[in-house]
Design an enzyme around this catalytic site. Sequence first.
Site, mmCIF file in Angstrom:
data_model
loop_
_atom_site.group_PDB
_atom_site.id
_atom_site.type_symbol
_atom_site.label_atom_id
_atom_site.label_comp_id
_atom_site.label_asym_id
_atom_site.label_seq_id
_atom_site.Cartn_x
_atom_site.Cartn_y
_atom_site.Cartn_z
ATOM 1 N N GLU A 40 0.842 -1.208 0.000
ATOM 2 C CA GLU A 40 0.000 0.000 0.000
ATOM 3 C C GLU A 40 0.864 1.240 0.000
ATOM 4 O OE1 GLU A 40 -2.688 0.286 3.400
ATOM 5 O OE2 GLU A 40 -2.623 2.477 3.231
ATOM 6 N N ARG A 44 0.368 10.571 0.615
ATOM 7 C CA ARG A 44 0.827 11.573 1.581
ATOM 8 C C ARG A 44 2.020 12.330 1.055
ATOM 9 N NH1 ARG A 44 1.123 7.681 6.957
ATOM 10 N NH2 ARG A 44 -0.809 6.610 6.496
ATOM 11 N N THR A 68 -4.543 6.199 2.433
ATOM 12 C CA THR A 68 -4.668 7.574 2.903
ATOM 13 C C THR A 68 -5.553 8.404 1.983
ATOM 14 O OG1 THR A 68 -2.382 7.326 3.726
ATOM 15 C CG2 THR A 68 -3.396 9.444 4.057
ATOM 16 N N LYS A 128 -10.748 -1.634 6.992
ATOM 17 C CA LYS A 128 -9.534 -1.374 7.767
ATOM 18 C C LYS A 128 -9.952 -0.917 9.162
ATOM 19 C CE LYS A 128 -5.842 2.104 7.927
ATOM 20 N NZ LYS A 128 -4.712 2.703 7.184
HETATM 21 C C1 3PG Z 1 -1.088 4.185 8.463
HETATM 22 O O1 3PG Z 1 -2.078 4.530 7.799
HETATM 23 O O2 3PG Z 1 -0.194 4.989 8.809
HETATM 24 C C2 3PG Z 1 -0.987 2.759 8.771
HETATM 25 O O3 3PG Z 1 -2.054 2.319 9.454
HETATM 26 C C3 3PG Z 1 0.322 2.350 9.361
HETATM 27 O O4 3PG Z 1 0.378 2.624 10.689
HETATM 28 P P1 3PG Z 1 1.754 2.433 11.469
HETATM 29 O O5 3PG Z 1 2.713 3.436 10.915
HETATM 30 O O6 3PG Z 1 1.401 2.709 12.894
HETATM 31 O O7 3PG Z 1 2.211 1.020 11.234
#
Ligand code: 3PG
Length: 207
Positions: A40, A44, A68, A128
């Site tokens: 994924e 960002r 995201t 999720k």
């Molecule tokens: C995110 O969207 O940042 C993910 O869920 C990953 O989370 P993490 O950085 O805490 O593993």
Amino acid sequence: MNTEELLAQASVIPVLEVVSLSDAAPLARALADGGLRVVELTLRTDCALEAVAEMKSAAPELIVGMGTLRQAEDAEKSAKAGAEFLVTPGATASLLKALADTGLPTLPGVATASEAMTAMEYGFNAQKFFPAELSGGVAWVKSIKGPLADIMWCPSGGIAEDKVAEYMALDNVACVGGSWIASRSAISGKDWAGITENARRAAAFNT
Ligand code: 3PG
């Protein structure tokens, strides 16, 4: 590919922030060489959309999704960029509608039963759970199975490597997401060997 087919290939999904487009290809190779099949990217960074094609051309065996997504237009943009599945941190009505319109496998982000039920109204039976560790962790996923047994979960957010087995042992968990496999600093430091090693351990959860 439908959501069921996606989840059949996913175990631990690395959540990736690619800042420099030139990192996308070696990152894709590092993850694929470690045996992971589903990754994924996150919307960002400025080059996230372009990184989809870079990753696919370097490692065609990878299924590359975009996460995201926060606004309706993010869904269309990601689909156009070639993302093969979509992930969101939360679920507004306009976003859920736009996600459904793409027809792509999607994991909308939720943290409560009401949010999960709203996402189900748009046809999303795989979701999720975010931010997983802060929102109740393994106990939450066990507990939600009573009333919402027909949802498959991809918990993500704060899940360290040593927690993965506990989540994956639950029969309503399809996969977990985490940035520890390829952290932002490992990517910018071009630690491809370290990322492959992390991917190898994560891929051991593939069924
Ligand atoms: C995110 O969207 O940042 C993910 O869920 C990953 O989370 P993490 O950085 O805490 O593993």
